[in-house]
Structure formats: structure tokens, C-alpha cells
Design an enzyme around this catalytic site. Structure first.
Site, PDB file in Angstrom:
ATOM      1  N   ARG A  17      -1.733  -0.022   4.725  1.00  7.73           N
ATOM      2  CA  ARG A  17      -1.040   0.031   4.252  1.00  7.73           C
ATOM      3  C   ARG A  17       0.404   0.794   4.353  1.00  7.73           C
ATOM      4  O   ARG A  17       0.303   1.487   4.011  1.00  7.73           O
ATOM      5  CB  ARG A  17      -1.195   0.320   2.722  1.00  7.73           C
ATOM      6  N   GLU A  66       3.351   0.217  -8.013  1.00  4.78           N
ATOM      7  CA  GLU A  66       2.869   1.045  -9.510  1.00  4.78           C
ATOM      8  C   GLU A  66       4.407   0.607 -10.346  1.00  4.78           C
ATOM      9  O   GLU A  66       5.844   1.337 -10.007  1.00  4.78           O
ATOM     10  CB  GLU A  66       2.826   2.606  -9.157  1.00  4.78           C
ATOM     11  N   TYR A 110      -4.855   9.366  -9.250  1.00  5.11           N
ATOM     12  CA  TYR A 110      -4.488  10.676  -8.678  1.00  5.11           C
ATOM     13  C   TYR A 110      -5.620  11.686  -9.493  1.00  5.11           C
ATOM     14  O   TYR A 110      -6.038  11.779  -9.272  1.00  5.11           O
ATOM     15  CB  TYR A 110      -3.285  10.414  -8.917  1.00  5.11           C
ATOM     16  N   GLU A 132      -4.634   3.299  -3.451  1.00  5.37           N
ATOM     17  CA  GLU A 132      -4.119   4.631  -3.083  1.00  5.37           C
ATOM     18  C   GLU A 132      -4.721   5.961  -3.597  1.00  5.37           C
ATOM     19  O   GLU A 132      -5.667   4.811  -4.799  1.00  5.37           O
ATOM     20  CB  GLU A 132      -2.894   5.377  -3.624  1.00  5.37           C
TER      21      GLU A 132
END
Length: 457
Positions: free
Chosen positions: A84, A173, A297, A370
Site C-alpha cells: 500500500r 484518515e 494504533y 495500518e
């Protein structure tokens, strides 16, 4: 976090599970003034004194623009099935609209061909925060016209690469660009509008929907978005803390998921603050996706402002103004990355299961677009433990019934980490920023071996 390498084998993932790594153009390419590339909002932001904590800028970054073949070689060695990356809008359309820069398209053409030759599927993200500065000066994502110009740019890229690219990502995002770029001013373009930044959220989502239409018209069969999400934990059972955490979750999670997945905003009063024909726009925004990308995250612990222990001026590297109606708090009792972020793998399971429960059959298959951490050093046992823990948490969510089809590590290599400059290292590959030499870390070798073991299954 343990300092010993993880040795036990990962649980078995499906044979068609997509393994990949992620990067973004503004963080790795460099060559910002070469071959006709226009300026981006991040080029201008980074050039302003005091904007980047270590005083650096992305003019060279990791030199990927000139060293992409070396980086593709690393991907091949790692053994991932997909990569990506992001296409830099100002490299392809320097002013954001109008003349197309052939040299910019040629670069991505070469990159895609090199990836395919190495057996790695290209997964381009069309927008990863690098708004062309010419558009930013006209209002950027605060104005509707930017969404329409984004769709035209998406069409240009799809026309050139669509014969070889199977999977596409529209935006990365939009929550962070809205909050940090337009709301708090700590990322480009550096605006401090607080809640008056909401039009940027709507116009990015509209741009996503228009880009989906453009990609479909070019024959794209696999399209997703990369939204950032994390569980919101409430600081206490008090009414004030519950309300504050609910508002935070609405603004950082539901505001960006529900227009895409449900075709509506999560709050009528919020929707009334947004510009344009919102009801008609939502029909464009909510077109069916083939998969839904989640960047994860950490969870966030939230309480009411002014409560004991809340309202820190600096939270996770972000300076928070006191007038916000919620106050993130430090999460205690967990290991921390070198960035100070808590390491909570089980919150990934919680997030995915909660999405399945909330959205049901409106949630398409999920891809983790991610997941990663910042640690120093080449012998990075902490990163190995982080990845091992999060992959086990992902597997647990799949065992609980969530359909997850892929996982992308952030990031392939150390890079320009936005307002932090080069002070944070998220890469599986170490980059010497003086020589640009690449050195695979212990985590690179661990993941390579783990993927080989998965392939043998």
C-alpha cells in the site's frame, strides 16, 4: 514490553489472506521539486519555522522517488503479497486541477510495473494528506470544489494504472486531517478552526464518494477507504465522563464510519452544521465498498474536561486546547512505545467485534490498512512483540466472526513522521537519513519468517 524475541508460531490465517506493508508519498518520496511536481500543503507547512518538532522537512525524506527499485526489492525479500503506497496528487496534477504532469504519472507507472514483476500487488491510496497547495490556497477541503477536483484527479490515475491495479483506496484518515490539520493546526494546513473544521470532514467524505464513482467508471472492482479507528474508553461511570467520551467517539469514529457504511451522519444536530445538500451527498458517500480499511494504533481513555487528571496540554504528542468538551487521559498499566502510545493488542479485537455488532451486514469485509509502532534500534524486539500481539488479537476477532481479509504493517521503512519530523521510527527497515542506506531490522526478519511459515500452511 518484553525485550526477548517472540518465538512461538502465529495462529494460522486463511490462505487467501492479504499480507502487506504501507507507506505514503509525502513521508518517503522526497524529490518535491523534481520532474514537474507541484507544492503540497505539507511542503509549505514544513517550511514554516516551528511547525516540525526537529526542524526537518520532507524535501528528501527517504529518497524513495529515486530508490524505489531498491525498496521493491525489500518488499520481495519480505515476502508480502501487497504494498500500500500513496499517489502524490501534486506530482500527478501539480495545481490540483488542470494540466496533468506526465512525468509524475510515469513514476507511478514504473513503480506499479516493478511491483508486479516482484510478485507484489500494488494498492494505491489516492490521497494521503498531501493536498496540492494551489487548492489549499483556495480553501482546501473546507470548500466543495476540492472534492470534485479530487474525483477528476482519481480518474486521471485510474485511466493510467487501472489496467494493472486491482485494489484501490480513496482516502487515508480523513479524521486526522480534519482534527489535526484544520481543527487544531498541528498538521498541514495549520488551521485552528476547532468545530468550524467540520466542512473538511464532509468534503473529504464527498470526495471519497465521487472518487468511488470515478474508479467504478474505469472498471475498478475492489475499492476501500482507510479510516482511523480505536475504542473509546470512558474514564468513569459519571454522567459527565460518559457524555464526553460519547462525543469524542462520535467525532473520531462514527462521524467518518457511518456516512460511508450507513448513509447517514450519527447525529442530526451535527449533520445540520455541514455544508451543501447533505442528504444528496450522503447517497454519493455511501456507495457500496468492496472492503473497509481500518488503521488501528491504540484505544483512547476520555473524560470530561476539568476533571481530576484530565486536560493535559500535550497528549500523545498533540497539544490540546482547554476549550475542547472532552479530555483524553493517559492509559496506565500497559507498555508504551517510544512515541508514548499504550500497547493494547486486545483493543483491536474489541474494536473489530464492536464494529461487527454495530454495523452488522452493512460492514463489508475489513482490511487492517495500518498497524504499527515507533521504536528505536535495529534489533527491535519490542516491535516484534507488538506485531505478534496484534496479529493474535486480529485472529481472535476473526474467530469471533469478523471477516478480515488483510493486514498491512505501518510501515515498510522509517520515514518523515509528519510534525514529529524524523524523530519517530515506525519502519521494519531502518533508514540512515544522512546516507539513505536501508537496513532491515529484526522485525523485518521476523515478519519474513512468519510469512514463510504461513505460506507453508
Amino acid at each position: 514490553m518484553t525485550s526477548e524475541p517472540v518465538s512461538s508460531a502465529l495462529p494460522r490465517f486463511p490462505r487467501d489472506f492479504v499480507w502487506g506493508v504501507s507507506t505514503s508519498a509525502a513521508q518517503i518520496e522526497g524529490a518535491v521539486a523534481e520532474d514537474g511536481r507541484g507544492r503540497s500543503a505539507w511542503d509549505v507547512f514544513a517550511a514554516e519555522a516551528g511547525r516540525i518538532k526537529d526542524g526537518s522537512d520532507p524535501r528528501v525524506a527517504t529518497g524513495h522517488y529515486h530508490r524505489y527499485r531498491e525498496d521493491v526489492g525489500l518488499l520481495k525479500e519480505l515476502g508480502v503479497g501487497a504494498y500500500r503506497f500513496s499517489v502524490a496528487w501534486p506530482r500527478v496534477v501539480p495545481d490540483g486541477s488542470g494540466a496533468v504532469n506526465k512525468a509524475g504519472l510515469d513514476f507511478y507507472d514504473r513503480l506499479v510495473d516493478a511491483l508486479l514483476a516482484a510478485g507484489v500487488a500494488p494498492v494505491p491510496t489516492l490521497f494521503h494528506w498531501d493536498t496540492p497547495q494551489a487548492l489549499e490556497e483556495g480553501g482546501g477541503w473546507l470548500v466543495r470544489d476540492t472534492a470534485e477536483k479530487f474525483a477528476a484527479y482519481a480518474d486521471v490515475v485510474a485511466e493510467r494504472l487501472g489496467d494493472r491495479v486491482e485494489r484501490w483506496i480513496t482516502l487515508n484518515e480523513p479524521a486526522e486531517l480534519t482534527l489535526l490539520g484544520y481543527g487544531l493546526g498541528q498538521h498541514a494546513p495549520g488551521r485552528q478552526l476547532l468545530f468550524e473544521a467540520l466542512p473538511a470532514a464532509h468534503h473529504q467524505l464527498l470526495g471519497h464518494g465521487l472518487a468511488v464513482q470515478a474508479l467504478r467508471a474505469r472498471g475498478a472492482a475492489s475499492i476501500g477507504i482507510a479510516n482511523s479507528h480505536g475504542p473509546t474508553w470512558t474514564a468513569s461511570a459519571s454522567e459527565a465522563d460518559t457524555a464526553a467520551a460519547g462525543l469524542y467517539d462520535l467525532l473520531l469514529n462514527r462521524l467518518f464510519a457511518e456516512p460511508v457504511l450507513l448513509g447517514r451522519y450519527p447525529d442530526e444536530e451535527l449533520a445540520a452544521l455541514l455544508p451543501g445538500p447533505v442528504a444528496e451527498d450522503l447517497k454519493v458517500i455511501s456507495q457500496p465498498l468492496d472492503w473497509y480499511g481500518i488503521n488501528y494504533y491504540q484505544p483512547t481513555l476520555v473524560g470530561a474536561p476539568g476533571a481530576e487528571g484530565t486536560g493535559a496540554a500535550d497528549f500523545g504528542g498533540i497539544r490540546l486546547p482547554p476549550e475542547l468538551p472532552f479530555a483524553p487521559q493517559e492509559i496506565e498499566g500497559y507498555p508504551r512505545t517510544d512515541f508514548g502510545w499504550p500497547v493494547v493488542p486486545e483493543a483491536l479485537t474489541e474494536l473489530l467485534v464492536s464494529f461487527q455488532e454495530r454495523y452488522g451486514d452493512r460492514l463489508p469485509p475489513v482490511v487492517i490498512t495500518e498497524n504499527g509502532c515507533s521504536y528505536e534500534g535495529v534489533e527491535d524486539a519490542e516491535r516484534i512483540a507488538f506485531l505478534d500481539g496484534h496479529l493474535r488479537a486480529l485472529h481472535a476477532a476473526m474467530a469471533a466472526g469478523v471477516e478480515v481479509r488483510g493486514y498491512f504493517v505501518w510501515s515498510l521503512m522509517d520515514n518523515f513522521e509528519w510534525a514529529e519530523g524524523y524523530a519517530r521510527r515506525f519502519g521494519l527497515v531502518h533508514v540512515d537519513y544522512e546516507t539513505l542506506e536501508r537496513t532491515p531490522k529484526a522485525s523485518f526478519r521476523w515478519l519474513r519468517d512468519a510469512l514463510r511459515e504461513q505460506a507453508r500452511g
